[in-house]
Design a protein around this motif. Structure first.
Motif, PDB file in Angstrom:
ATOM      1  N   UNK A   6     -39.738  89.898  28.583  1.00 51.09           N
ATOM      2  CA  UNK A   6     -38.520  90.581  28.169  1.00 51.09           C
ATOM      3  C   UNK A   6     -37.442  89.612  27.748  1.00 51.09           C
ATOM      4  N   UNK A   7     -36.328  90.189  27.285  1.00 50.42           N
ATOM      5  CA  UNK A   7     -35.186  89.376  26.891  1.00 50.42           C
ATOM      6  C   UNK A   7     -34.552  88.723  28.110  1.00 50.42           C
ATOM      7  N   UNK A   8     -33.918  87.573  27.906  1.00 50.07           N
ATOM      8  CA  UNK A   8     -33.258  86.853  29.009  1.00 50.07           C
ATOM      9  C   UNK A   8     -32.092  87.678  29.539  1.00 50.07           C
ATOM     10  N   UNK A   9     -31.889  87.756  30.835  1.00 51.71           N
ATOM     11  CA  UNK A   9     -32.770  87.201  31.863  1.00 51.71           C
ATOM     12  C   UNK A   9     -33.941  88.144  32.122  1.00 51.71           C
ATOM     13  N   UNK A  10     -35.126  87.703  31.819  1.00 46.41           N
ATOM     14  CA  UNK A  10     -36.311  88.544  31.947  1.00 46.41           C
ATOM     15  C   UNK A  10     -36.867  88.558  33.352  1.00 46.41           C
ATOM     16  N   UNK A  11     -37.948  89.290  33.504  1.00 44.08           N
ATOM     17  CA  UNK A  11     -38.631  89.390  34.796  1.00 44.08           C
ATOM     18  C   UNK A  11     -39.601  88.218  34.931  1.00 44.08           C
ATOM     19  N   UNK A  12     -39.524  87.527  36.046  1.00 39.04           N
ATOM     20  CA  UNK A  12     -40.393  86.372  36.287  1.00 39.04           C
ATOM     21  C   UNK A  12     -41.834  86.836  36.433  1.00 39.04           C
ATOM     22  N   UNK A  13     -42.727  86.234  35.656  1.00 40.31           N
ATOM     23  CA  UNK A  13     -44.157  86.522  35.771  1.00 40.31           C
ATOM     24  C   UNK A  13     -44.853  85.501  36.670  1.00 40.31           C
ATOM     25  N   UNK A  14     -44.526  84.216  36.502  1.00 44.91           N
ATOM     26  CA  UNK A  14     -45.189  83.174  37.291  1.00 44.91           C
ATOM     27  C   UNK A  14     -44.487  81.840  37.094  1.00 44.91           C
ATOM     28  N   UNK A  15     -44.730  80.936  38.035  1.00 43.79           N
ATOM     29  CA  UNK A  15     -44.246  79.552  37.980  1.00 43.79           C
ATOM     30  C   UNK A  15     -45.443  78.624  38.097  1.00 43.79           C
ATOM     31  N   UNK A  16     -45.353  77.487  37.430  1.00 46.43           N
ATOM     32  CA  UNK A  16     -46.308  76.387  37.603  1.00 46.43           C
ATOM     33  C   UNK A  16     -45.528  75.089  37.451  1.00 46.43           C
TER      34      UNK A  16
END
Length: 171
Positions: free
Chosen positions: A100-110
């Motif tokens: 999504x547009x910023x601030x979007x929903x976090x999907x994952x971190x690496x």
């Protein structure tokens, strides 16, 4: 000629011509200057038997990211973390994928797994099992942050919004 198997040695000049080396007694192309400038009188030097990249004393990394779908039949997004700065980016830079547009929903971190020297990149694969991303109802973007917070620019750490699917019918 010499290097580390893991490519993790500190970058330096290519020339070290003698035991009593100093930056001013040999040129980058290996030639010896006709009249050598005294090392200790040159700004930023006074570094007998020490190597350094002249002119890069205040160099810093500059982390950027780009996103593309994997297009391999799996629900993956590839994020390329690249260092476009003049100094190495330490391993462990945090890369976050959002929808999504910023601030979007976090999907994952690496995190990046290795040091990225100037011009180097590492591609991280993110599994994305979100139907909105797979169906291109929501685009994705990535953000990178240097592990120590030190880089020359932070205004270029966010990628553009990108489709998460390779299906040409829905792009």
């Amino acid at each position: 000629v010499f290097g580390s198997k893991n490519n993790d040695w500190v970058r330096t000049r290519r020339v070290w011509n003698q035991h009593a080396y100093h930056v001013t007694n040999v040129e980058e192309d290996g030639t010896i200057p006709a009249v050598e400038l005294p090392n200790w009188t040159q700004p930023g030097l006074n570094n007998f038997r020490q190597n350094k990249q002249p002119g890069l004393e205040f160099a810093a990394p500059d982390a950027i990211v780009s996103v593309r779908p994997a297009c391999d039949g799996q629900s993956r997004v590839l994020v390329e973390a690249r260092n476009v700065g003049q100094s190495s980016l330490p391993a462990g830079a945090k890369v976050s994928l959002f929808k999504g547009d910023a601030p979007g929903a976090l999907l994952a971190d690496q995190n990046t797994t290795r040091i990225l020297y100037p011009g180097q990149a590492e591609v991280l694969a993110f599994e994305v099992n979100d139907p909105d991303v797979q169906g291109n109802k929501q685009k994705v973007y990535a953000v990178i942050a240097a592990p120590d917070g030190k880089e020359c620019r932070t205004d270029n750490n966010t990628s553009p919004l990108t489709a998460g699917s390779c299906d040409p019918q829905i792009q």
